[in-house]
Enzyme design. Structure first.
Site, PDB file in Angstrom:
ATOM      1  N   HIS A 160      -2.740 -60.389  10.233  1.00 41.20           N
ATOM      2  CA  HIS A 160      -2.366 -61.779   9.846  1.00 41.20           C
ATOM      3  C   HIS A 160      -3.181 -62.286   8.632  1.00 41.20           C
ATOM      4  CE1 HIS A 160      -0.487 -65.706  11.650  1.00 41.20           C
ATOM      5  NE2 HIS A 160      -0.467 -65.670  10.237  1.00 41.20           N
TER       6      HIS A 160
ATOM      7  N   GLU B 151      -1.709 -62.383  19.426  1.00 36.27           N
ATOM      8  CA  GLU B 151      -2.832 -62.709  18.517  1.00 36.27           C
ATOM      9  C   GLU B 151      -3.871 -63.782  19.425  1.00 36.27           C
ATOM     10  OE1 GLU B 151      -2.085 -64.118  14.576  1.00 36.27           O
ATOM     11  OE2 GLU B 151      -0.244 -62.772  14.329  1.00 36.27           O
TER      12      GLU B 151
ATOM     13  N   ARG C 156       5.928 -64.467  11.823  1.00 30.23           N
ATOM     14  CA  ARG C 156       5.331 -64.966  13.150  1.00 30.23           C
ATOM     15  C   ARG C 156       5.630 -63.896  14.280  1.00 30.23           C
ATOM     16  NH1 ARG C 156       2.886 -67.926  10.764  1.00 30.23           N
ATOM     17  NH2 ARG C 156       2.764 -69.935  10.857  1.00 30.23           N
TER      18      ARG C 156
END
Length: 322
Positions: free
Chosen positions: A293, A275, A246
């Site tokens: 990601h 993000e 994360r």
């Protein structure tokens, strides 16, 4: 039968299973600000998300039609899980479906960083015809993974899958988890499955004794980073870090400081705190290997995720009917 909003998409195999069972699957992408109104207007009972859409207390309070919220993947920090469950909503994820894909991407980052592939590929495209010998010299001091120690922070399904790959490459593995326990990891060699026992250890021991560190845990409960200035200073000088868990698990400012000082030799990042607009200074750093990601983004993982989600929903509604 239920109306299902797959707001971040669902693989065809999962969609087909749900529709065959009589459910309606909507794959419209609804903006976050419009989500509550859309759910109420369309009497949505099931919301499926990945990492882009958040499901917070306000939605649980405002949308009494919602019976299930599913997260395609592992991390559920974009959902107020316990609050939803307290309202009687079945909140679930697919923890095992993407483990292999994330582990393989992590290994890709490790190999890339060990041999400067991320940087040399970029410069060969731009300057390979004119500066071949210069680039050859620049990237001639790579290192091998075999014999090095990989520390894994978070030894759940993904961490164990990563350990299997690392052991198969001849690396030593030490791991940290919430509870110290012995885990048997299967290493696949050809048609054989070789069991290897790994005794997990404490966090400090893991980060102090690793040449490479890969992180597979969420942020701390207060939202803070797991790896900050203090933890970076404990590590071996020249350590290599990978974060495919994360964004924000590693403090990005402190990571840049450690890269610039040489305390950290290199880092691989698949996730970012801001993000979908990560920091420009992270993206520009030559010692960071970057992916957007995509840890779980393989055809095989998405197929497994779709099927697992579909089976969970079908089972839920079959039980309700009974």
């Amino acid at each position: 039968m239920a109306k299902i909003l797959a707001n971040d998409g669902i693989d065809k195999s999962g969609k087909d299973l749900l529709e065959k069972a009589g459910h309606t699957v909507i794959t419209d992408k609804v903006a976050q600000a419009d989500l509550i109104n859309y759910v109420n207007a369309n009497n949505i009972e099931v919301i499926l998300v990945r990492s882009a859409t958040t499901v917070r207390k306000d939605l649980f309070d405002a949308c009494p039609s919602v019976k299930m919220v599913g997260r395609g993947g592992v991390g559920m920090d974009n959902i107020d899980v316990e609050y939803g469950r307290s309202k009687g909503v079945d909140v679930f994820n697919t923890p095992g479906a993407s483990s292999q894909s994330v582990a393989e991407l992590t290994m890709g980052h490790l190999f890339s960083l060990a041999r400067f592939l991320h940087d040399s590929n970029k410069h060969m495209h731009a300057n390979g015809t004119t500066q071949f010998e210069v680039l050859k010299k620049k990237y001639a001091k790579g290192f091998e993974l075999r014999g090095k120690t990989l520390g894994i922070i978070g030894f759940g399904r993904i961490g164990q899958s990563l350990a299997s790959y690392a052991l198969g490459c001849g690396m030593n593995v030490i791991a940290n988890d919430h509870h110290e326990h012995e885990v048997t990891v299967d290493v696949h060699v050809g048609s054989q499955k070789i069991p290897v026992k790994i005794q997990t250890t404490n966090f400090e021991h893991t980060i102090k004794n690793s040449d490479f560190i890969s992180i597979h845990v969420p942020k701390q409960k207060d939202g803070g980073a797991v790896i900050g200035a203090k933890e970076l200073a404990m590590m071996k000088k020249g350590v290599v870090l990978v974060n495919s868990a994360r964004g924000g698990v590693i403090d990005e400012t402190e990571l840049l400081n450690a890269l610039n000082s040489g305390q950290v030799a290199a880092a691989g990042l698949d996730v970012f705190e801001k993000e979908p607009t990560p920091r420009a200074d992270l993206l520009a750093h030559p010692n960071i290997c970057l992916t957007p990601h995509i840890g779980a983004s393989t055809n095989e993982a998405q197929d497994r995720i779709g099927v697992e989600i579909a089976e969970r929903i079908i089972k839920h509604y079959s039980a309700v009917k009974v």
